[in-house]
Design a protein around this motif. Structure first.
Motif, mmCIF file in Angstrom:
data_model
loop_
_atom_site.group_PDB
_atom_site.id
_atom_site.type_symbol
_atom_site.label_atom_id
_atom_site.label_comp_id
_atom_site.label_asym_id
_atom_site.label_seq_id
_atom_site.Cartn_x
_atom_site.Cartn_y
_atom_site.Cartn_z
ATOM 1 N N LEU A 156 -8.172 3.296 -0.647
ATOM 2 C CA LEU A 156 -8.592 2.808 0.603
ATOM 3 C C LEU A 156 -8.375 3.907 1.496
ATOM 4 O O LEU A 156 -7.285 4.503 1.459
ATOM 5 N N THR A 157 -9.169 3.743 2.563
ATOM 6 C CA THR A 157 -9.134 4.697 3.669
ATOM 7 C C THR A 157 -7.979 3.789 4.705
ATOM 8 O O THR A 157 -7.944 2.705 4.707
ATOM 9 N N GLU A 188 -8.465 2.378 7.428
ATOM 10 C CA GLU A 188 -9.432 1.459 8.164
ATOM 11 C C GLU A 188 -9.293 0.256 7.109
ATOM 12 O O GLU A 188 -9.264 -1.030 7.466
ATOM 13 N N GLU A 189 -10.028 0.786 5.929
ATOM 14 C CA GLU A 189 -10.187 -0.401 4.893
ATOM 15 C C GLU A 189 -8.772 -1.193 4.528
ATOM 16 O O GLU A 189 -8.772 -2.284 4.344
ATOM 17 N N ALA A 190 -7.734 -0.136 4.413
ATOM 18 C CA ALA A 190 -6.435 -0.878 3.951
ATOM 19 C C ALA A 190 -5.952 -1.849 5.137
ATOM 20 O O ALA A 190 -5.387 -3.056 4.772
ATOM 21 N N GLU A 230 -5.000 1.904 12.975
ATOM 22 C CA GLU A 230 -5.900 1.272 12.503
ATOM 23 C C GLU A 230 -5.709 -0.214 12.128
ATOM 24 O O GLU A 230 -6.618 -1.136 12.397
ATOM 25 N N TYR A 232 0.817 -1.026 0.116
ATOM 26 C CA TYR A 232 0.063 -0.038 -0.104
ATOM 27 C C TYR A 232 0.701 1.164 -0.120
ATOM 28 O O TYR A 232 1.724 1.348 0.773
ATOM 29 N N GLN A 284 -7.652 -3.561 7.231
ATOM 30 C CA GLN A 284 -8.631 -4.756 7.331
ATOM 31 C C GLN A 284 -8.148 -5.532 6.183
ATOM 32 O O GLN A 284 -7.996 -6.748 6.395
ATOM 33 N N ASP A 285 -7.735 -5.035 5.020
ATOM 34 C CA ASP A 285 -7.324 -5.822 4.035
ATOM 35 C C ASP A 285 -6.081 -6.423 4.100
ATOM 36 O O ASP A 285 -6.030 -7.736 4.018
ATOM 37 N N GLN A 331 -7.533 -3.758 14.392
ATOM 38 C CA GLN A 331 -8.004 -5.223 13.988
ATOM 39 C C GLN A 331 -7.491 -6.217 15.025
ATOM 40 O O GLN A 331 -7.824 -7.474 14.907
#
Length: 245
Positions: free
Chosen positions: A95-96, A98-100, A160, A81, A102-103, A164
């Motif tokens: 991605l934000t 948070e989304e990144a 972030e 990323y 999570q991924d 998780q």
């Protein structure tokens, strides 16, 4: 030695100020990350200003992996990323944080090696750097003032990531073991007996209702074993104080 906890590598691309490298290390360690990679630091390496700013996170700097190029730093990674606040003409998923993360967590769970790139302070990552990433992380900030300090960007992303794996925080503030039902029952009996002797349950025709309300009070309270012992002790001390003369 770096920890064995599965996690992404944070890659600082051509960082300029030692203080910002140290701040990034400190931010990473705040959230349990210790895989730092540094590409072509402007002021050379090691850097005393980075060590001073890192405070208790100096170990990350001692164990940081130093590379000459972005390609070298990412060579063993499966997915990367790139953090950037500027629109790019390159077509990639955006991605934000948070989304990144999570991924990233899902990918790492599958056994992939993941990296997050952070650009130099003056202008951020160059297009040649971003081209080597698989996705972009963009923080939803004020468009009139979108630039983030390197340490701030690392902190947001590390936070972030930790979300998780939030059990660390929950464990730190974990509730002590709750009292068993029998402990609460014995406490209720102690108070009913003592209050009864003191004439609390009056008039007689309301006594059962008052006792029921008192038992309901105890059952609503998330008492720990320590709480129960303290409440027993409080009642015993009040009785001793009443009888001491």
């Amino acid at each position: 030695m770096p920890s064995t906890t599965p996690q992404p590598a944070f890659v600082l691309i051509r960082p300029q100020m030692g203080e910002n490298i140290g701040a990034a290390a400190r931010a990473m360690w705040n959230f349990g990350l210790d895989r730092m990679r540094i590409t072509a630091p402007r002021d050379g390496w090691p850097n005393s200003r980075a060590v001073a700013m890192a405070s208790g996170a100096g170990r990350l700097l001692d164990e940081a992996m130093i590379y000459d190029t972005t390609a070298d730093a990412l060579s063993d990674c499966h997915y990367t990323y790139a953090t950037t606040a500027r629109p790019r003409e390159l077509t990639k998923p955006v991605l934000t944080p948070e989304e990144a993360m999570q991924d990233a967590a899902a990918r790492i769970a599958r056994g992939e090696k993941v990296a997050v790139m952070f650009g130099p302070e003056r202008a951020g990552l160059e297009n040649d750097d971003v081209a080597q990433a698989n996705a972009i992380i963009s923080v939803p900030v004020n468009p009139q003032f979108a630039s983030l300090n390197l340490g701030q960007c690392v902190l947001l992303t590390a936070y972030e990531w930790q979300r998780q794996h939030g059990s660390t925080l929950r464990d730190a503030f974990a509730q002590p073991d709750l009292a068993e039902t029998i402990e609460v029952q014995k406490l209720a009996e102690h108070y009913e007996d003592t209050l009864g002797q003191a004439g609390f349950f009056f008039p007689d025709h309301k006594a059962e209702s008052m006792k029921l309300n008192l038992r309901n009070l105890w059952s609503r309270m998330p008492l720990t074993s320590h709480d129960v012992r303290m409440l027993h002790g409080m009642m015993r001390q009040m009785v001793r104080w009443r009888d001491r003369d």
